[in-house]
Motif scaffolding. Structure first.
Motif, PDB file in Angstrom:
ATOM      1  N   SER A  69       0.731  -1.046  -0.088  1.00 20.16           N
ATOM      2  CA  SER A  69      -0.129   0.006  -0.004  1.00 20.16           C
ATOM      3  C   SER A  69       0.794   1.320   0.039  1.00 20.16           C
ATOM      4  CB  SER A  69      -0.879   0.016   1.182  1.00 20.16           C
ATOM      5  OG  SER A  69      -0.181   0.055   2.381  1.00 20.16           O
ATOM      6  N   CYS A  70       0.485   2.180  -0.782  1.00 19.19           N
ATOM      7  CA  CYS A  70       1.069   3.620  -0.878  1.00 19.19           C
ATOM      8  C   CYS A  70       1.451   4.234   0.422  1.00 19.19           C
ATOM      9  CB  CYS A  70       0.456   4.613  -1.870  1.00 19.19           C
ATOM     10  SG  CYS A  70       0.837   5.932  -1.916  1.00 19.19           S
ATOM     11  N   ARG A  71       2.602   4.658   0.765  1.00 14.88           N
ATOM     12  CA  ARG A  71       2.915   5.285   2.031  1.00 14.88           C
ATOM     13  C   ARG A  71       2.078   6.541   2.235  1.00 14.88           C
ATOM     14  NH1 ARG A  71       9.181   3.840   1.754  1.00 14.88           N
ATOM     15  NH2 ARG A  71       9.052   1.833   2.375  1.00 14.88           N
ATOM     16  N   LYS A  72       2.038   7.152   0.944  1.00 13.59           N
ATOM     17  CA  LYS A  72       1.456   8.504   1.188  1.00 13.59           C
ATOM     18  C   LYS A  72       0.074   8.680   1.461  1.00 13.59           C
ATOM     19  CE  LYS A  72       4.835  11.626  -0.247  1.00 13.59           C
ATOM     20  NZ  LYS A  72       5.109  13.131   0.064  1.00 13.59           N
ATOM     21  N   CYS A  73      -0.683   7.763   0.932  1.00 11.57           N
ATOM     22  CA  CYS A  73      -2.294   7.784   0.953  1.00 11.57           C
ATOM     23  C   CYS A  73      -2.743   6.708   1.851  1.00 11.57           C
ATOM     24  CB  CYS A  73      -2.940   7.894  -0.449  1.00 11.57           C
ATOM     25  SG  CYS A  73      -2.536   6.356  -1.392  1.00 11.57           S
ATOM     26  N   ASP A  74      -1.659   5.600   2.167  1.00 14.64           N
ATOM     27  CA  ASP A  74      -1.999   4.523   3.036  1.00 14.64           C
ATOM     28  C   ASP A  74      -2.910   3.463   2.202  1.00 14.64           C
ATOM     29  OD1 ASP A  74      -1.272   3.682   5.258  1.00 14.64           O
ATOM     30  OD2 ASP A  74      -2.849   4.074   6.835  1.00 14.64           O
ATOM     31  N   TYR A 116      -6.640  12.566  -6.464  1.00 12.30           N
ATOM     32  CA  TYR A 116      -5.924  11.288  -6.707  1.00 12.30           C
ATOM     33  C   TYR A 116      -4.819  11.636  -6.043  1.00 12.30           C
ATOM     34  CZ  TYR A 116      -9.102   9.146  -9.723  1.00 12.30           C
ATOM     35  OH  TYR A 116     -10.265   8.399 -10.311  1.00 12.30           O
ATOM     36  N   CYS A 117      -3.863  10.617  -5.314  1.00 12.04           N
ATOM     37  CA  CYS A 117      -2.753  10.631  -4.705  1.00 12.04           C
ATOM     38  C   CYS A 117      -1.768  10.682  -5.990  1.00 12.04           C
ATOM     39  CB  CYS A 117      -2.517   9.568  -4.078  1.00 12.04           C
ATOM     40  SG  CYS A 117      -0.947   9.208  -3.315  1.00 12.04           S
ATOM     41  N   ASN A 118      -0.935  11.603  -5.925  1.00 17.37           N
ATOM     42  CA  ASN A 118       0.243  12.020  -6.735  1.00 17.37           C
ATOM     43  C   ASN A 118       1.233  10.855  -6.864  1.00 17.37           C
ATOM     44  OD1 ASN A 118      -0.961  14.409  -7.805  1.00 17.37           O
ATOM     45  ND2 ASN A 118       0.040  15.594  -6.212  1.00 17.37           N
ATOM     46  N   HIS A 119       1.547  10.244  -5.763  1.00 14.77           N
ATOM     47  CA  HIS A 119       2.544   9.524  -5.589  1.00 14.77           C
ATOM     48  C   HIS A 119       2.219   8.019  -6.288  1.00 14.77           C
ATOM     49  CE1 HIS A 119       6.186   9.040  -3.392  1.00 14.77           C
ATOM     50  NE2 HIS A 119       5.859   7.706  -2.696  1.00 14.77           N
ATOM     51  N   CYS A 120       1.082   7.567  -6.136  1.00 16.30           N
ATOM     52  CA  CYS A 120       0.862   6.268  -6.838  1.00 16.30           C
ATOM     53  C   CYS A 120      -0.391   6.323  -7.664  1.00 16.30           C
ATOM     54  CB  CYS A 120       0.245   5.228  -5.657  1.00 16.30           C
ATOM     55  SG  CYS A 120      -1.468   5.904  -4.813  1.00 16.30           S
ATOM     56  N   ALA A 121      -0.646   7.660  -8.321  1.00 14.88           N
ATOM     57  CA  ALA A 121      -1.439   8.034  -9.265  1.00 14.88           C
ATOM     58  C   ALA A 121      -2.967   7.440  -9.014  1.00 14.88           C
ATOM     59  CB  ALA A 121      -0.892   7.416 -10.715  1.00 14.88           C
TER      60      ALA A 121
END
Ligand SMILES: [Zn+2]
Length: 92
Positions: free
Chosen positions: A40-45, A60-65
């Motif tokens: 799971s993405c660290r930024k948006c969990d 949307y989270c930029n880190h994981c698109a």
């Protein structure tokens, strides 16, 4: 041979044992990453998006698109190793 030296060599693991242990752990980790390539993405969990304070809007989270997932380091390593081995095989 000195008896105390024999006892010490039996209890303390040599460098070969540590090397084997590290290799087994590394291979186990890569196999784990091949079966479960995402975390799971660290930024948006793992949510894939962020809600605005109002709760009605989100982005949307930029880190994981917006996928909420990220490729694990071990999987990237596996893909790299596969590419390298495929590349050398093609040129032989
Ligand atoms: Zn994310």
């Amino acid at each position: 041979m000195n008896p105390s030296l024999i006892a010490a060599s039996g209890t303390v693991a040599g460098p070969g044992v540590w090397f084997l242990l590290i290799t087994v752990t590394a291979v186990g980790y890569i196999v784990h990453c091949v079966i479960w390539p995402y975390r799971s993405c660290r930024k948006c969990d793992g949510a894939g998006r962020f809600r605005s304070p109002s709760g009605r809007a989100w982005r949307y989270c930029n880190h994981c698109a917006g996928r909420g997932a990220q490729l694990r380091t071990g999987r990237r390593l596996w893909t790299y190793l596969k590419d390298v081995s495929g590349h050398t095989r093609r040129h032989r």
